[in-house]
Design an enzyme around this catalytic site. Structure first.
Site, PDB file in Angstrom:
ATOM      1  N   GLY A 114       0.835  -1.208   0.000  1.00 57.61           N
ATOM      2  CA  GLY A 114       0.000   0.000   0.000  1.00 57.61           C
ATOM      3  C   GLY A 114       0.865   1.252   0.000  1.00 57.61           C
ATOM      4  O   GLY A 114       2.101   1.187  -0.046  1.00 57.61           O
ATOM      5  N   PHE A 115       0.187   2.361   0.083  1.00 56.07           N
ATOM      6  CA  PHE A 115       0.845   3.666  -0.008  1.00 56.07           C
ATOM      7  C   PHE A 115       1.846   3.878   1.133  1.00 56.07           C
ATOM      8  O   PHE A 115       3.042   4.111   0.898  1.00 56.07           O
ATOM      9  CB  PHE A 115      -0.282   4.711   0.000  1.00 56.07           C
ATOM     10  CG  PHE A 115       0.129   6.105   0.287  1.00 56.07           C
ATOM     11  CD1 PHE A 115       1.064   6.748  -0.509  1.00 56.07           C
ATOM     12  CD2 PHE A 115      -0.444   6.805   1.356  1.00 56.07           C
ATOM     13  CE1 PHE A 115       1.434   8.061  -0.249  1.00 56.07           C
ATOM     14  CE2 PHE A 115      -0.090   8.110   1.610  1.00 56.07           C
ATOM     15  CZ  PHE A 115       0.855   8.735   0.816  1.00 56.07           C
TER      16      PHE A 115
ATOM     17  N   LEU B  82      -0.201  -2.698   8.874  1.00 58.47           N
ATOM     18  CA  LEU B  82      -0.878  -1.634   8.127  1.00 58.47           C
ATOM     19  C   LEU B  82      -2.046  -2.172   7.297  1.00 58.47           C
ATOM     20  O   LEU B  82      -2.834  -1.381   6.776  1.00 58.47           O
ATOM     21  CB  LEU B  82       0.118  -0.942   7.176  1.00 58.47           C
ATOM     22  CG  LEU B  82       1.279  -0.188   7.830  1.00 58.47           C
ATOM     23  CD1 LEU B  82       2.330   0.172   6.781  1.00 58.47           C
ATOM     24  CD2 LEU B  82       0.796   1.083   8.519  1.00 58.47           C
TER      25      LEU B  82
ATOM     26  N   TYR C 237     -15.987   2.123  10.823  1.00 61.31           N
ATOM     27  CA  TYR C 237     -14.534   2.119  10.652  1.00 61.31           C
ATOM     28  C   TYR C 237     -13.847   2.477  11.970  1.00 61.31           C
ATOM     29  O   TYR C 237     -12.928   1.786  12.418  1.00 61.31           O
ATOM     30  CB  TYR C 237     -14.153   3.120   9.542  1.00 61.31           C
ATOM     31  CG  TYR C 237     -12.673   3.266   9.315  1.00 61.31           C
ATOM     32  CD1 TYR C 237     -11.872   2.155   9.064  1.00 61.31           C
ATOM     33  CD2 TYR C 237     -12.065   4.524   9.339  1.00 61.31           C
ATOM     34  CE1 TYR C 237     -10.507   2.296   8.845  1.00 61.31           C
ATOM     35  CE2 TYR C 237     -10.708   4.674   9.119  1.00 61.31           C
ATOM     36  CZ  TYR C 237      -9.929   3.557   8.865  1.00 61.31           C
ATOM     37  OH  TYR C 237      -8.590   3.698   8.657  1.00 61.31           O
TER      38      TYR C 237
END
Ligand code: UDP
Length: 325
Positions: A13-14, A79, A152
Protein backbone atom coordinates in the site's frame (compact mmCIF):
# COMPACT_ATOMS: atom_id res chain seq x y z
CA UNK A 1 20.39 0.46 15.07
CA UNK A 2 21.30 -3.20 14.40
CA UNK A 3 19.70 -4.69 11.33
CA UNK A 4 16.26 -6.14 12.05
CA UNK A 5 13.77 -8.18 10.08
CA UNK A 6 10.49 -6.30 9.59
CA UNK A 7 7.21 -7.81 8.47
CA UNK A 8 4.91 -5.19 6.94
CA UNK A 9 1.30 -6.26 6.52
CA UNK A 10 -0.30 -4.22 3.76
CA UNK A 11 3.22 -3.33 2.63
CA UNK A 12 2.21 -2.90 -1.01
CA UNK A 13 0.00 0.00 0.00
CA UNK A 14 0.84 3.67 -0.01
CA UNK A 15 2.30 3.99 3.50
CA UNK A 16 3.76 0.48 3.67
CA UNK A 17 5.74 0.82 0.48
CA UNK A 18 7.25 4.14 1.61
CA UNK A 19 8.19 2.48 4.90
CA UNK A 20 9.73 -0.53 3.13
CA UNK A 21 11.91 1.79 1.04
CA UNK A 22 13.27 3.56 4.14
CA UNK A 23 13.90 0.33 6.06
CA UNK A 24 15.76 -1.26 3.16
CA UNK A 25 17.85 1.90 2.70
CA UNK A 26 18.81 1.66 6.38
CA UNK A 27 20.02 -1.91 5.99
CA UNK A 28 17.02 -3.74 7.49
CA UNK A 29 15.40 -6.69 5.78
CA UNK A 30 11.71 -6.54 4.94
CA UNK A 31 8.96 -9.00 4.14
CA UNK A 32 5.77 -7.55 2.74
CA UNK A 33 2.52 -9.48 2.92
CA UNK A 34 -0.31 -7.98 0.90
CA UNK A 35 -3.33 -9.41 -0.89
CA UNK A 36 -3.23 -6.52 -3.39
CA UNK A 37 -6.86 -5.66 -2.64
CA UNK A 38 -6.10 -1.95 -2.30
CA UNK A 39 -2.31 -2.03 -2.45
CA UNK A 40 -0.63 -2.52 -5.80
CA UNK A 41 2.40 -4.38 -7.06
CA UNK A 42 3.86 -1.25 -8.75
CA UNK A 43 4.45 0.24 -5.29
CA UNK A 44 6.92 -2.50 -4.35
CA UNK A 45 8.21 -3.45 -7.79
CA UNK A 46 11.40 -1.37 -7.32
CA UNK A 47 12.39 -3.51 -4.31
CA UNK A 48 11.83 -6.91 -5.91
CA UNK A 49 15.21 -8.58 -6.37
CA UNK A 50 16.89 -6.29 -3.81
CA UNK A 51 18.77 -8.22 -1.12
CA UNK A 52 16.73 -8.45 2.08
CA UNK A 53 13.35 -7.92 0.40
CA UNK A 54 10.62 -10.48 -0.02
CA UNK A 55 7.02 -10.18 -1.16
CA UNK A 56 4.28 -12.64 -0.24
CA UNK A 57 0.87 -12.30 -1.90
CA UNK A 58 -1.64 -13.49 0.64
CA UNK A 59 -4.26 -12.32 3.08
CA UNK A 60 -3.26 -11.81 6.70
CA UNK A 61 -6.02 -14.15 7.78
CA UNK A 62 -4.03 -17.08 6.34
CA UNK A 63 -2.66 -18.12 9.72
CA UNK A 64 -0.20 -20.72 8.43
CA UNK A 65 1.54 -18.21 6.22
CA UNK A 66 1.40 -15.38 8.73
CA UNK A 67 2.77 -17.62 11.48
CA UNK A 68 5.81 -18.53 9.39
CA UNK A 69 6.48 -14.91 8.48
CA UNK A 70 6.12 -13.74 12.08
CA UNK A 71 8.52 -16.47 13.24
CA UNK A 72 11.21 -14.86 11.08
CA UNK A 73 10.56 -11.26 12.18
CA UNK A 74 11.58 -9.08 15.09
CA UNK A 75 9.08 -6.33 14.26
CA UNK A 76 5.61 -6.49 12.68
CA UNK A 77 4.18 -3.26 11.32
CA UNK A 78 0.48 -3.91 10.83
CA UNK A 79 -0.88 -1.63 8.13
CA UNK A 80 -3.18 -4.05 6.30
CA UNK A 81 -6.71 -2.71 6.70
CA UNK A 82 -9.74 -1.50 4.86
CA UNK A 83 -9.17 2.24 4.47
CA UNK A 84 -10.68 5.20 2.69
CA UNK A 85 -14.04 6.68 3.61
CA UNK A 86 -15.58 5.77 0.26
CA UNK A 87 -14.55 2.12 0.54
CA UNK A 88 -15.81 1.96 4.11
CA UNK A 89 -19.20 3.37 3.21
CA UNK A 90 -19.52 1.02 0.22
CA UNK A 91 -18.20 -2.17 1.88
CA UNK A 92 -18.97 -2.08 5.62
CA UNK A 93 -18.86 -5.87 6.15
CA UNK A 94 -15.47 -6.15 4.49
CA UNK A 95 -14.22 -3.19 6.57
CA UNK A 96 -15.19 -4.64 9.94
CA UNK A 97 -14.08 -8.19 9.15
CA UNK A 98 -10.74 -7.19 7.65
CA UNK A 99 -9.84 -4.79 10.39
CA UNK A 100 -10.88 -6.82 13.38
CA UNK A 101 -10.03 -10.37 12.24
CA UNK A 102 -6.79 -9.26 10.61
CA UNK A 103 -5.51 -7.60 13.77
CA UNK A 104 -6.49 -10.61 15.90
CA UNK A 105 -4.43 -12.81 13.61
CA UNK A 106 -1.41 -10.50 13.66
CA UNK A 107 -1.36 -10.22 17.45
CA UNK A 108 -1.81 -13.96 17.90
CA UNK A 109 1.11 -14.97 15.70
CA UNK A 110 3.40 -12.15 16.87
CA UNK A 111 2.91 -13.25 20.47
CA UNK A 112 4.14 -16.76 19.69
CA UNK A 113 7.51 -15.37 18.65
CA UNK A 114 7.64 -12.28 20.92
CA UNK A 115 7.82 -10.02 17.88
CA UNK A 116 7.23 -6.33 18.55
CA UNK A 117 4.02 -5.04 16.94
CA UNK A 118 3.16 -1.58 15.71
CA UNK A 119 -0.58 -1.32 15.01
CA UNK A 120 -1.70 1.44 12.67
CA UNK A 121 -4.89 3.06 13.86
CA UNK A 122 -6.51 6.28 12.75
CA UNK A 123 -7.56 9.75 13.85
CA UNK A 124 -11.05 8.60 12.85
CA UNK A 125 -11.32 7.12 16.37
CA UNK A 126 -11.61 10.65 17.80
CA UNK A 127 -14.88 10.81 15.90
CA UNK A 128 -16.86 14.01 16.29
CA UNK A 129 -15.02 15.24 19.35
CA UNK A 130 -14.82 19.03 19.25
CA UNK A 131 -11.81 19.53 21.51
CA UNK A 132 -8.90 20.88 19.49
CA UNK A 133 -6.27 19.46 19.30
CA UNK A 134 -6.95 15.75 19.86
CA UNK A 135 -4.75 14.17 22.54
CA UNK A 136 -4.28 10.45 22.93
CA UNK A 137 -6.08 10.30 26.28
CA UNK A 138 -9.12 12.32 25.21
CA UNK A 139 -12.62 10.90 25.38
CA UNK A 140 -14.05 9.99 22.00
CA UNK A 141 -17.45 10.89 20.58
CA UNK A 142 -18.74 8.66 17.80
CA UNK A 143 -21.93 8.89 15.78
CA UNK A 144 -24.64 6.20 15.91
CA UNK A 145 -24.06 2.72 14.51
CA UNK A 146 -26.77 3.24 11.88
CA UNK A 147 -24.38 5.66 10.16
CA UNK A 148 -21.95 3.43 8.30
CA UNK A 149 -18.96 5.71 8.54
CA UNK A 150 -18.58 5.04 12.26
CA UNK A 151 -18.06 1.32 11.75
CA UNK A 152 -14.53 2.12 10.65
CA UNK A 153 -13.73 3.98 13.88
CA UNK A 154 -15.31 1.19 15.92
CA UNK A 155 -13.31 -1.50 14.10
CA UNK A 156 -10.10 0.42 14.74
CA UNK A 157 -10.99 0.96 18.39
CA UNK A 158 -11.45 -2.78 18.80
CA UNK A 159 -7.97 -3.19 17.28
CA UNK A 160 -6.54 -0.67 19.73
CA UNK A 161 -8.20 -2.29 22.74
CA UNK A 162 -7.03 -5.72 21.64
CA UNK A 163 -3.46 -4.51 21.15
CA UNK A 164 -3.43 -2.89 24.59
CA UNK A 165 -4.95 -6.04 26.09
CA UNK A 166 -2.14 -8.18 24.62
CA UNK A 167 0.34 -5.74 26.13
CA UNK A 168 -1.25 -5.72 29.59
CA UNK A 169 -2.27 -9.34 29.88
CA UNK A 170 0.47 -11.11 27.94
CA UNK A 171 3.34 -8.61 28.20
CA UNK A 172 3.38 -8.51 24.40
CA UNK A 173 5.34 -5.49 23.08
CA UNK A 174 2.62 -3.57 21.18
CA UNK A 175 2.41 0.11 20.27
CA UNK A 176 -0.43 1.91 18.53
CA UNK A 177 -0.24 4.91 16.24
CA UNK A 178 -3.16 7.10 15.20
CA UNK A 179 -2.48 8.49 11.74
CA UNK A 180 -4.00 11.83 10.73
CA UNK A 181 -4.62 12.32 6.98
CA UNK A 182 -1.38 10.92 5.60
CA UNK A 183 -0.79 12.07 2.03
CA UNK A 184 1.97 12.17 -0.57
CA UNK A 185 3.32 10.79 -3.80
CA UNK A 186 1.78 7.49 -4.85
CA UNK A 187 -1.46 7.67 -2.87
CA UNK A 188 -4.48 6.55 -4.83
CA UNK A 189 -7.66 8.61 -4.87
CA UNK A 190 -9.73 5.53 -5.67
CA UNK A 191 -10.96 5.04 -2.09
CA UNK A 192 -11.82 8.65 -1.37
CA UNK A 193 -8.63 10.42 -0.27
CA UNK A 194 -8.94 14.07 -1.11
CA UNK A 195 -5.45 15.21 -2.12
CA UNK A 196 -4.80 12.74 -4.96
CA UNK A 197 -8.36 13.24 -6.18
CA UNK A 198 -8.04 17.01 -6.35
CA UNK A 199 -4.62 16.79 -8.01
CA UNK A 200 -5.89 14.41 -10.69
CA UNK A 201 -8.94 16.57 -11.31
CA UNK A 202 -6.78 19.71 -11.55
CA UNK A 203 -4.33 18.08 -13.97
CA UNK A 204 -7.19 16.79 -16.13
CA UNK A 205 -8.85 20.23 -16.23
CA UNK A 206 -11.94 18.83 -14.47
CA UNK A 207 -13.89 20.49 -11.68
CA UNK A 208 -12.56 19.80 -8.19
CA UNK A 209 -15.43 18.21 -6.29
CA UNK A 210 -15.51 19.73 -2.80
CA UNK A 211 -17.91 17.83 -0.53
CA UNK A 212 -20.23 19.64 1.85
CA UNK A 213 -19.58 23.38 2.16
CA UNK A 214 -15.79 22.99 2.12
CA UNK A 215 -15.32 24.64 5.53
CA UNK A 216 -14.26 21.33 7.14
CA UNK A 217 -10.58 21.46 8.04
CA UNK A 218 -7.78 18.93 8.09
CA UNK A 219 -4.07 18.74 8.92
CA UNK A 220 -2.25 16.76 6.25
CA UNK A 221 0.97 14.91 6.99
CA UNK A 222 3.56 13.96 4.38
CA UNK A 223 4.03 10.21 4.11
CA UNK A 224 7.81 10.71 4.33
CA UNK A 225 7.32 12.25 7.77
CA UNK A 226 4.86 9.53 8.75
CA UNK A 227 7.15 6.62 7.88
CA UNK A 228 10.12 8.28 9.61
CA UNK A 229 7.97 8.41 12.74
CA UNK A 230 6.87 4.77 12.34
CA UNK A 231 10.44 3.53 11.98
CA UNK A 232 11.76 5.55 14.93
CA UNK A 233 8.90 4.43 17.16
CA UNK A 234 9.62 0.76 16.46
CA UNK A 235 13.17 1.42 17.69
CA UNK A 236 12.00 3.10 20.90
CA UNK A 237 11.28 0.86 23.89
CA UNK A 238 9.33 3.63 25.66
CA UNK A 239 6.75 3.58 22.84
CA UNK A 240 5.61 0.07 23.83
CA UNK A 241 2.19 0.07 25.48
CA UNK A 242 1.45 3.59 24.20
CA UNK A 243 -1.08 5.14 21.82
CA UNK A 244 0.64 7.85 19.76
CA UNK A 245 -0.69 10.51 17.37
CA UNK A 246 1.17 11.17 14.10
CA UNK A 247 0.02 14.16 12.10
CA UNK A 248 0.82 17.48 10.48
CA UNK A 249 0.55 20.89 12.10
CA UNK A 250 -0.84 23.05 9.30
CA UNK A 251 -4.62 23.25 9.25
CA UNK A 252 -6.48 24.05 6.04
CA UNK A 253 -10.11 23.99 4.92
CA UNK A 254 -10.98 21.65 2.06
CA UNK A 255 -12.13 24.59 -0.06
CA UNK A 256 -8.79 26.34 0.48
CA UNK A 257 -7.02 23.08 -0.31
CA UNK A 258 -8.84 22.89 -3.64
CA UNK A 259 -7.91 26.47 -4.48
CA UNK A 260 -4.29 25.87 -3.44
CA UNK A 261 -4.03 22.78 -5.66
CA UNK A 262 -5.53 24.64 -8.63
CA UNK A 263 -3.04 27.49 -8.15
CA UNK A 264 0.04 25.30 -7.65
CA UNK A 265 -0.73 23.10 -10.65
CA UNK A 266 -1.47 26.10 -12.89
CA UNK A 267 -4.81 24.49 -13.74
CA UNK A 268 -7.84 26.21 -15.23
CA UNK A 269 -10.19 23.91 -13.27
CA UNK A 270 -13.00 25.29 -11.13
CA UNK A 271 -14.37 24.21 -7.78
CA UNK A 272 -17.72 22.42 -7.71
CA UNK A 273 -19.59 21.95 -4.43
CA UNK A 274 -21.12 18.48 -3.99
CA UNK A 275 -23.55 17.68 -1.17
CA UNK A 276 -22.42 14.90 1.19
CA UNK A 277 -25.58 12.90 0.40
CA UNK A 278 -24.49 12.75 -3.23
CA UNK A 279 -20.80 12.11 -2.49
CA UNK A 280 -21.27 9.34 0.06
CA UNK A 281 -24.72 8.40 1.36
CA UNK A 282 -27.78 10.14 2.81
CA UNK A 283 -27.13 11.14 6.44
CA UNK A 284 -23.36 11.01 6.04
CA UNK A 285 -21.53 12.73 8.89
CA UNK A 286 -18.18 14.43 8.38
CA UNK A 287 -15.71 15.73 10.93
CA UNK A 288 -15.48 19.50 10.95
CA UNK A 289 -11.94 19.77 12.33
CA UNK A 290 -9.28 17.22 13.06
CA UNK A 291 -6.06 18.50 14.58
CA UNK A 292 -3.45 16.26 16.21
CA UNK A 293 -1.74 17.01 19.49
CA UNK A 294 1.77 15.73 18.75
CA UNK A 295 3.39 16.56 22.11
CA UNK A 296 3.68 12.87 22.96
CA UNK A 297 5.61 11.81 19.89
CA UNK A 298 7.81 14.88 20.21
CA UNK A 299 8.63 13.82 23.74
CA UNK A 300 9.23 10.19 22.80
CA UNK A 301 11.40 10.54 19.71
CA UNK A 302 11.75 14.29 19.10
CA UNK A 303 9.61 14.02 15.95
CA UNK A 304 8.05 16.98 14.18
CA UNK A 305 6.92 17.05 10.54
CA UNK A 306 9.49 18.43 8.08
CA UNK A 307 7.40 18.83 4.93
CA UNK A 308 5.04 21.80 4.61
CA UNK A 309 1.68 21.46 2.85
CA UNK A 310 2.84 23.26 -0.31
CA UNK A 311 5.73 20.84 -0.59
CA UNK A 312 3.36 17.89 -0.19
CA UNK A 313 1.04 19.26 -2.87
CA UNK A 314 3.99 19.83 -5.24
CA UNK A 315 5.27 16.28 -4.70
CA UNK A 316 1.84 14.83 -5.50
CA UNK A 317 1.51 17.02 -8.61
CA UNK A 318 5.00 15.98 -9.81
CA UNK A 319 4.23 12.31 -9.16
CA UNK A 320 0.89 12.41 -10.99
CA UNK A 321 2.41 14.28 -13.95
CA UNK A 322 5.19 11.68 -14.23
CA UNK A 323 2.70 8.81 -13.89
CA UNK A 324 0.47 10.12 -16.67
CA UNK A 325 3.37 10.43 -19.13
N1 UDP B 1 -13.37 15.37 0.24
C1 UDP B 1 -13.76 16.21 -0.79
N2 UDP B 1 -13.66 15.75 -2.08
C2 UDP B 1 -13.17 14.51 -2.38
C3 UDP B 1 -12.76 13.66 -1.33
C4 UDP B 1 -12.88 14.12 -0.02
O1 UDP B 1 -14.20 17.35 -0.56
O2 UDP B 1 -13.09 14.16 -3.58
C5 UDP B 1 -13.44 15.88 1.63
C6 UDP B 1 -14.05 14.90 2.64
O3 UDP B 1 -15.45 15.04 2.67
C7 UDP B 1 -13.37 15.32 3.94
C8 UDP B 1 -11.98 15.79 3.48
O4 UDP B 1 -12.10 16.07 2.09
O5 UDP B 1 -14.04 16.39 4.54
C9 UDP B 1 -10.89 14.76 3.69
O6 UDP B 1 -11.31 13.56 3.10
P1 UDP B 1 -10.43 12.24 3.07
O7 UDP B 1 -11.31 11.13 2.59
O8 UDP B 1 -9.16 12.50 2.34
O9 UDP B 1 -10.03 12.00 4.60
P2 UDP B 1 -10.92 11.99 5.96
O10 UDP B 1 -10.43 13.18 6.71
O11 UDP B 1 -12.35 12.06 5.60
O12 UDP B 1 -10.54 10.71 6.59
Amino acid sequence: MASQHYLITGGAGFIGSHLARNLLADGHSVTVIDDLSTGCFENIEPFVGQPGFRFVIDTITNETVLDRLASESQVVVHLAAAVGVQLIVEQPVHTIETNVMGTEEVLKVARRYRAKVLLASTSEVYGKGSKIPFSEDDDVLLGPTVKTRWSYAVSKMVDECLGLAYFREHGQPVMIVRLFNTVGAGQTGRYGMVVPRFVRQALAGEDLAVYGDGTQQRCFCDVRDTVRALQQLTEKDEAVGEVINIGGGEEISILQLAERIIARSGSSSKVRMVPYSEAYAPGFEDMQRRVPDTAKIQRLIGWTPRHALDEIIDSVIAHERAASR
